[in-house]
Design a protein around this motif. Sequence first.
Motif, PDB file in Angstrom:
ATOM      1  N   HIS A 254       0.833  -1.206   0.000  1.00 24.33           N
ATOM      2  CA  HIS A 254       0.000   0.000   0.000  1.00 24.33           C
ATOM      3  C   HIS A 254       0.873   1.263   0.000  1.00 24.33           C
ATOM      4  O   HIS A 254       1.800   1.404   0.795  1.00 24.33           O
ATOM      5  CB  HIS A 254      -0.911   0.019   1.228  1.00 24.33           C
ATOM      6  CG  HIS A 254      -1.747   1.260   1.338  1.00 24.33           C
ATOM      7  ND1 HIS A 254      -2.817   1.511   0.513  1.00 24.33           N
ATOM      8  CD2 HIS A 254      -1.644   2.345   2.161  1.00 24.33           C
ATOM      9  CE1 HIS A 254      -3.342   2.671   0.821  1.00 24.33           C
ATOM     10  NE2 HIS A 254      -2.650   3.204   1.816  1.00 24.33           N
ATOM     11  N   GLY A 255       0.568   2.175  -0.914  1.00 26.72           N
ATOM     12  CA  GLY A 255       1.240   3.466  -0.937  1.00 26.72           C
ATOM     13  C   GLY A 255       2.576   3.509  -1.646  1.00 26.72           C
ATOM     14  O   GLY A 255       3.212   4.566  -1.698  1.00 26.72           O
ATOM     15  N   VAL A 256       3.035   2.412  -2.228  1.00 31.42           N
ATOM     16  CA  VAL A 256       4.336   2.437  -2.907  1.00 31.42           C
ATOM     17  C   VAL A 256       4.168   2.845  -4.364  1.00 31.42           C
ATOM     18  O   VAL A 256       3.112   2.646  -4.973  1.00 31.42           O
ATOM     19  CB  VAL A 256       5.064   1.076  -2.819  1.00 31.42           C
ATOM     20  CG1 VAL A 256       5.191   0.625  -1.371  1.00 31.42           C
ATOM     21  CG2 VAL A 256       4.371   0.016  -3.670  1.00 31.42           C
ATOM     22  N   ASP A 257       5.206   3.437  -4.913  1.00 34.32           N
ATOM     23  CA  ASP A 257       5.193   3.851  -6.316  1.00 34.32           C
ATOM     24  C   ASP A 257       5.755   2.770  -7.234  1.00 34.32           C
ATOM     25  O   ASP A 257       5.343   2.651  -8.391  1.00 34.32           O
ATOM     26  CB  ASP A 257       6.025   5.124  -6.487  1.00 34.32           C
ATOM     27  CG  ASP A 257       5.537   6.250  -5.607  1.00 34.32           C
ATOM     28  OD1 ASP A 257       4.365   6.641  -5.733  1.00 34.32           O
ATOM     29  OD2 ASP A 257       6.322   6.728  -4.766  1.00 34.32           O
ATOM     30  N   ALA A 258       6.715   2.033  -6.731  1.00 31.74           N
ATOM     31  CA  ALA A 258       7.380   1.014  -7.544  1.00 31.74           C
ATOM     32  C   ALA A 258       7.653  -0.218  -6.701  1.00 31.74           C
ATOM     33  O   ALA A 258       7.781  -0.137  -5.472  1.00 31.74           O
ATOM     34  CB  ALA A 258       8.682   1.559  -8.118  1.00 31.74           C
TER      35      ALA A 258
END
Length: 350
Positions: A63-67
């Motif tokens: 959750h909430g990560v870009d990559a």
Amino acid sequence: MKVAVVGASGYVGSRLVPELLRRGHDVVATHHRSPSSAYPWSGDVEWRRVDVHDEAAVVAALHGVDAICYLVHGLDDADFMRLDRQAADNVAYAAGVVGATRLVYFSGIVPDLPPEELSDHLLSRLEVEQILATADTSVLTLRASMVVGAGSTSFEVMRQTSQRLGVVQTVPAWMGSSVIQPVSVTDAVYYLAEAIERAEVTGHLDVVGPDPLSYMALLRTYARAARLRRVQVPVWLAPVDVVARVAGRLVDVPAPVVESLIPSLGHDMVAERDAADVLGEPVGGRLTVAEAIRRSLATPRASASSTDGEDGPTDGAAVGGDPQAPSVGDPAWARDRSVLDWLRSALPGG
């Protein structure tokens, strides 16, 4: 960018995390049982617990990560192929759910052969790649040849067998015709970090060093770097399954892992789509096999406990350290052990 490294406490992950931190990224490091406190960067990341075989747990952890950089590959379970498929399916699904814009998978070079001719190890790698490619995001697979670096599974198998076989090395003849293009862990980490930042590049690329050579030539190169006198003798009657069992008992690397890797040695592992042609060369160029081995042997494992020596960090997983060097966080089976100590442990009652 917030980057999740799934498999951060593994060998490649432990060297990738400091490179991502050096580049200014926020890192989410996943763990299965408990966070690793051994690596120098352990206090500089956000640890999240995850069971990759639990879909809901994977979604929550990402959750909430870009990559996402996916480095998980199980070989120590008899049912690893099914488990790898399940984990890959969960990660591919989660990438879309959490809105990640990039997914990078670190795999192995897969020869262009019918599936029935591939080892289970390589077939599993290909299956995972195909599953992850279905994720609703930008996906790139980096296929690597043998990764050279102190603590790497393949490197430790080579190092320990070279030490323990003695002056005369019996080498299965079926390995003599195979060509491999090893890559230093330093260069592997560079290409992983570049891949995470280059979302426009998709599909798959091969991560290799500049030197294609036979397995026998690789063993000779190692022996020269380690200052070992070794004579190779090809053995024609050496079935793959027998070689795998013997190798699994000769080294400290877990036997199931070794036995899963050995059948892949009968295939060529060279680049068809070189990552350097797309992502560029690292500063100073890629390390040769000889240089990668030399640097991997340059720091005794006992010295890796220091991360702030006179000449800078010595731990291979430290920010600014040499990724080729050992790290205090590496598994116990990667430690230096004399041939005499190994013989004592191998003998009944040892």
